[in-house]
Write a protein that holds these residues in place. Structure first.
Motif, mmCIF file in Angstrom:
data_model
loop_
_atom_site.group_PDB
_atom_site.id
_atom_site.type_symbol
_atom_site.label_atom_id
_atom_site.label_comp_id
_atom_site.label_asym_id
_atom_site.label_seq_id
_atom_site.Cartn_x
_atom_site.Cartn_y
_atom_site.Cartn_z
ATOM 1 N N LEU A 434 0.999 -1.116 0.051
ATOM 2 C CA LEU A 434 -0.083 -0.250 -0.055
ATOM 3 C C LEU A 434 1.103 1.070 -0.325
ATOM 4 O O LEU A 434 0.428 2.277 -0.813
ATOM 5 N N ALA A 435 1.861 1.171 0.768
ATOM 6 C CA ALA A 435 2.597 1.762 0.731
ATOM 7 C C ALA A 435 3.442 2.393 -0.883
ATOM 8 O O ALA A 435 4.324 4.045 -1.174
ATOM 9 N N ALA A 436 4.216 1.429 -1.481
ATOM 10 C CA ALA A 436 4.556 1.476 -2.664
ATOM 11 C C ALA A 436 4.235 0.881 -3.572
ATOM 12 O O ALA A 436 3.992 -0.438 -4.192
ATOM 13 N N PRO A 437 2.688 1.195 -4.065
ATOM 14 C CA PRO A 437 1.587 0.602 -4.848
ATOM 15 C C PRO A 437 2.104 0.335 -6.150
ATOM 16 O O PRO A 437 2.099 -0.580 -7.070
ATOM 17 N N ASP A 438 3.558 1.223 -6.918
ATOM 18 C CA ASP A 438 4.029 1.123 -7.896
ATOM 19 C C ASP A 438 5.043 0.125 -8.024
ATOM 20 O O ASP A 438 5.514 -0.250 -9.364
ATOM 21 N N LYS A 439 5.401 -1.171 -7.097
ATOM 22 C CA LYS A 439 6.911 -1.966 -6.664
ATOM 23 C C LYS A 439 6.125 -2.733 -6.967
ATOM 24 O O LYS A 439 5.301 -2.903 -5.849
ATOM 25 N N PRO A 440 6.715 -3.915 -7.693
ATOM 26 C CA PRO A 440 6.657 -5.400 -6.984
ATOM 27 C C PRO A 440 6.819 -5.786 -5.324
ATOM 28 O O PRO A 440 8.290 -4.803 -5.063
ATOM 29 N N VAL A 441 6.393 -6.172 -5.127
ATOM 30 C CA VAL A 441 6.674 -6.580 -3.185
ATOM 31 C C VAL A 441 6.339 -8.396 -3.067
ATOM 32 O O VAL A 441 5.241 -8.762 -3.344
ATOM 33 N N VAL A 442 7.336 -8.446 -2.096
ATOM 34 C CA VAL A 442 7.417 -9.979 -2.202
ATOM 35 C C VAL A 442 7.501 -10.316 -0.329
ATOM 36 O O VAL A 442 8.438 -9.739 0.029
ATOM 37 N N GLY A 443 6.604 -11.016 0.261
ATOM 38 C CA GLY A 443 6.799 -11.406 1.417
ATOM 39 C C GLY A 443 6.849 -12.460 1.643
ATOM 40 O O GLY A 443 6.548 -13.564 1.246
ATOM 41 N N LEU A 444 7.869 -12.363 1.753
ATOM 42 C CA LEU A 444 8.636 -13.555 1.855
ATOM 43 C C LEU A 444 8.516 -13.780 3.244
ATOM 44 O O LEU A 444 9.662 -13.675 4.029
ATOM 45 N N VAL A 445 7.554 -15.057 4.210
ATOM 46 C CA VAL A 445 7.712 -15.140 5.424
ATOM 47 C C VAL A 445 7.323 -16.850 5.509
ATOM 48 O O VAL A 445 6.728 -17.416 4.771
ATOM 49 N N GLY A 446 8.566 -16.989 6.990
ATOM 50 C CA GLY A 446 8.151 -18.564 6.814
ATOM 51 C C GLY A 446 7.036 -19.187 7.263
ATOM 52 O O GLY A 446 6.345 -18.531 7.604
ATOM 53 N N ASP A 447 7.215 -20.418 7.480
ATOM 54 C CA ASP A 447 5.628 -21.526 7.389
ATOM 55 C C ASP A 447 5.506 -21.705 9.147
ATOM 56 O O ASP A 447 4.339 -20.830 9.111
ATOM 57 N N GLY A 448 6.809 -21.161 10.096
ATOM 58 C CA GLY A 448 5.906 -20.958 11.138
ATOM 59 C C GLY A 448 4.979 -19.409 11.753
ATOM 60 O O GLY A 448 4.117 -19.524 12.051
ATOM 61 N N SER A 449 6.168 -18.374 10.925
ATOM 62 C CA SER A 449 5.389 -17.248 11.134
ATOM 63 C C SER A 449 3.570 -16.726 10.425
ATOM 64 O O SER A 449 3.061 -16.258 10.684
ATOM 65 N N VAL A 450 3.568 -17.632 8.839
ATOM 66 C CA VAL A 450 2.258 -17.429 8.094
ATOM 67 C C VAL A 450 1.468 -18.115 9.318
ATOM 68 O O VAL A 450 0.076 -17.309 9.474
ATOM 69 N N TYR A 451 1.527 -19.073 9.876
ATOM 70 C CA TYR A 451 0.554 -20.285 10.407
ATOM 71 C C TYR A 451 0.251 -18.578 11.613
ATOM 72 O O TYR A 451 -0.678 -18.758 12.722
ATOM 73 N N TYR A 452 1.048 -18.168 12.363
ATOM 74 C CA TYR A 452 0.261 -17.195 13.395
ATOM 75 C C TYR A 452 -0.236 -16.062 12.727
ATOM 76 O O TYR A 452 -1.694 -15.674 13.959
ATOM 77 N N SER A 453 -0.398 -15.733 11.252
ATOM 78 C CA SER A 453 -1.385 -14.564 10.722
ATOM 79 C C SER A 453 -1.958 -15.118 9.508
ATOM 80 O O SER A 453 -2.185 -13.800 9.198
ATOM 81 N N ASP A 454 -3.033 -16.317 9.227
ATOM 82 C CA ASP A 454 -2.562 -16.469 7.804
ATOM 83 C C ASP A 454 -3.698 -15.899 7.255
ATOM 84 O O ASP A 454 -4.050 -15.294 6.593
ATOM 85 N N SER A 455 -4.488 -15.337 8.214
ATOM 86 C CA SER A 455 -5.243 -14.867 7.938
ATOM 87 C C SER A 455 -6.011 -13.653 7.233
ATOM 88 O O SER A 455 -6.725 -13.074 6.746
ATOM 89 N N GLY A 456 -4.072 -12.558 7.649
ATOM 90 C CA GLY A 456 -4.303 -11.530 6.669
ATOM 91 C C GLY A 456 -4.334 -12.165 5.116
ATOM 92 O O GLY A 456 -4.278 -10.826 4.001
#
Length: 578
Positions: A434-456
């Motif tokens: 949202l802060a950089a709408p004109d740039k490609p953005v990758v979320g490099l998020v480990g599996d353990g971290s994903v399971y904390y907040s997968d509702s995102g």
């Protein structure tokens, strides 16, 4: 100061002041007590409601937004209970000193019954900002409606004032009724706020030390990117032949690991002088005890207090200091050839350390149906650079020593997680986009971290926020597992590791359940194609996508998963014994 009068209900005034201050988004988990606020937010065309399903994701999104340009972000969480839910990620925001404004509503729990609502208010024994106190640099409770616009402006201003940090504003519900009140909206957005300039004598002394030292280093922190001093830092290092260290890749955003002057091993450099620029030292307080001199530059006591032997403290903006230093060197050191030997030494030191890093990461043996961490890091860097570069928000540790792979320093920017409290990355990547709408953005998020907040994932799908999520899936809490092994106890002896293996979970199915398509990647030969496809989806179709990349399991060498407790088996054993 430019103001304009307004007559509206207090909630409308809050939203109008946010818009006048340049706020575009309000990250939130909605609640019934804030009904008038959300009605006003929906009515306003210039401030957008970004809805998350959990307050931790709300805070992650707000934090990620600030990590792009250091612009303030605004989040709203539901009463005391919602604030409590957000605190795991507020700890990250505090750790990274990010300018997030937290808005909550508070009930009057003293005029009548002392138990308002269903137990989602704070106890009347404490104030409405009490539990946020360890995580913010300032907080206020607002009681009267006539000062609401100023309170909102002040919160944004304080959050953005160096040293930047989070601010909490609690509005008592009685303040936000339906009745119209008169006030003044402060126009013109927020001013550009910077710390001051260094003294000329300090600049001259730093220039003298840097030109006369034999083995100086520039030891940097997040103050470099927050002050916008990346280019000045690199120019200074290259001009004078000075290695750049970042305290174990903590701030690779300013100087990536593959930069030609970046070094990880400070001790190997044997520095005689250390210039600490914008760093809040997290290493040993005496780590520079062998240096002849230590100089620190920054806008806050945090930049000075953990440096034993500090000989000079420059309380000033990092960029302004480096700019003044460059001007001073232009006058006194026009000929940079005399630093050629030191430049050669610095380049050789960095090349040697980076070669060791590459050798270590490439030493991992291939495994069937698995992707090695360095291969993922290398391929991601290459594929993202191929389309012009992008931003990578990270919350993972499996690849931390491999970021950038074996690619040369390029045009990708790697953003660290704000802190060590799990669950930041999924929401954080949304805020970055949202802060950089004109740039490609990758979320490099480990599996353990994903399971904390997968509702995102749901928020990314609902608001069509095109982030490519890449999950380096090692089926474990890898850092924890390594600590269990290093403890040398029963797990190490038996090779069975309990409480760290995360098997039997399919994050692609989880993402699909929230409306985000994805795919598995188990073959290194197909990894580049998969990342390219993911980038095509997010950039070409404007929607989020997930790649679940299967890494070797993150247990110590020879380790295996312990059999977990099974209630059904225990009950069966008891039944047979009865």
């Amino acid at each position: 100061m430019n103001t304009r009068p307004i007559k509206a209900n207090p909630s409308q005034i809050i939203v109008e002041q946010l818009a006048a201050s340049g706020v575009k988004y309000v990250f939130n988990n909605s609640g019934s007590h804030e009904a008038r606020f959300f009605d006003a937010l929906h009515e306003h065309p210039d401030v957008h409601n970004i809805l998350a399903l959990h307050e931790g994701a709300v805070a992650g999104m707000a934090g990620g937004y600030t990590q792009v340009q250091n612009d303030p972000a605004v989040m709203v969480v539901h009463l005391g209970a919602g604030l409590a839910q957000s605190l795991g990620q507020m700890a990250n925001i505090w750790n990274a000193r990010l300018p997030v404004v937290v808005i909550t509503y508070a009930a009057d729990s003293g005029s009548g019954t002392d138990r308002a609502g269903w137990g989602h208010h704070l106890s009347h024994n404490v104030g409405p900002t009490s539990i946020s106190a360890p995580f913010v640099k300032a907080s206020w409770a607002v009681i009267k409606p006539d000062g609401i616009a100023h309170a909102m402006y002040r919160a944004l201003l304080v959050a953005k004032t160096p040293p930047v940090g989070a601010v909490h504003v609690a509005f008592y519900e009685g303040t936000l009724g339906p009745e119209e009140v008169e006030g003044n909206i402060i126009e013109g957005g927020l001013p550009e706020l910077r710390a001051g300039y260094p003294a000329d004598s300090d600049v001259e002394e730093i220039a003298r030390i840097l030109t006369q030292a034999k083995r100086p280093i520039l030891h940097i922190g997040d103050g470099i990117w927050k002050s916008g001093a990346e280019s000045q830092l690199k120019a200074l290092a290259e001009r004078l032949g000075i290695p750049i260290t970042t305290g174990g890749n903590q701030w690779m955003r300013s100087v990536p690991p593959n930069h030609k002057l970046h070094c990880e091993d400070i001790n190997a450099l044997e520095p005689d002088y250390v210039i600490c620029a914008g760093i809040r030292n997290m290493g040993g307080f005496d780590q520079f005890s062998n240096a002849e001199g230590i100089i620190a530059i920054g806008p806050d006591v945090e930049n000075f207090k953990n440096l034993e032997g500090l000989g000079m403290a420059v309380l000033a903006d990092e960029r302004r200091t480096l700019e003044r230093l460059e001007e001073c060197l232009d006058v006194t050191e026009g000929d940079t050839d005399r630093f050629s030997d030191r430049r050669t030494w610095a380049l050789e030191q960095a090349a040697t350390q980076q070669a060791k890093r590459r050798e270590a990461m490439q030493s991992v043996e291939p495994q069937a149906a698995k992707v090695r961490p360095w291969v993922l890091a290398d391929t991601l860097d290459k594929e993202l650079a191929r389309i012009g570069g992008g931003l990578v928000l990270m919350e993972q540790f499996a690849l931390m020593q491999c970021i950038g792979g074996i690619q040369p320093d390029g045009n990708n920017v790697y953003l660290q997680p704000a802190g060590g409290s799990e669950g930041y990355g999924v929401g954080g990547a949304i805020g970055v986009k949202l802060a950089a709408p004109d740039k490609p953005v990758v979320g490099l998020v480990g599996d353990g971290s994903v399971y904390y907040s997968d509702s995102g994932f749901w928020t990314a799908a609902r608001h069509r926020i095109p982030v490519l999520y890449i999950i380096p899936n090692n089926e474990s809490y890898g850092v924890v597992a390594r600590s269990f092994g290093a403890a040398g106890g029963f797990m190490k002896q038996t090779g069975e590791y309990a409480g760290v293996v995360l098997d039997g979970i399919d994050p692609v199915k989880i993402a699909e359940g929230f409306g985000v398509d994805g795919m598995h990647v188990q073959d290194e030969a197909r990894l580049a194609q998969a990342i390219s496809h993911g980038l095509d989806v997010v950039e070409g179709e404007g929607r989020p996508f997930v790649l679940n990349v299967h890494l070797p399991r993150g247990l110590p060498e020879g380790g295996r998963a312990a059999v977990p407790f099974h209630l059904a088996d225990a009950v069966a054993v008891q039944a047979r014994a009865a």
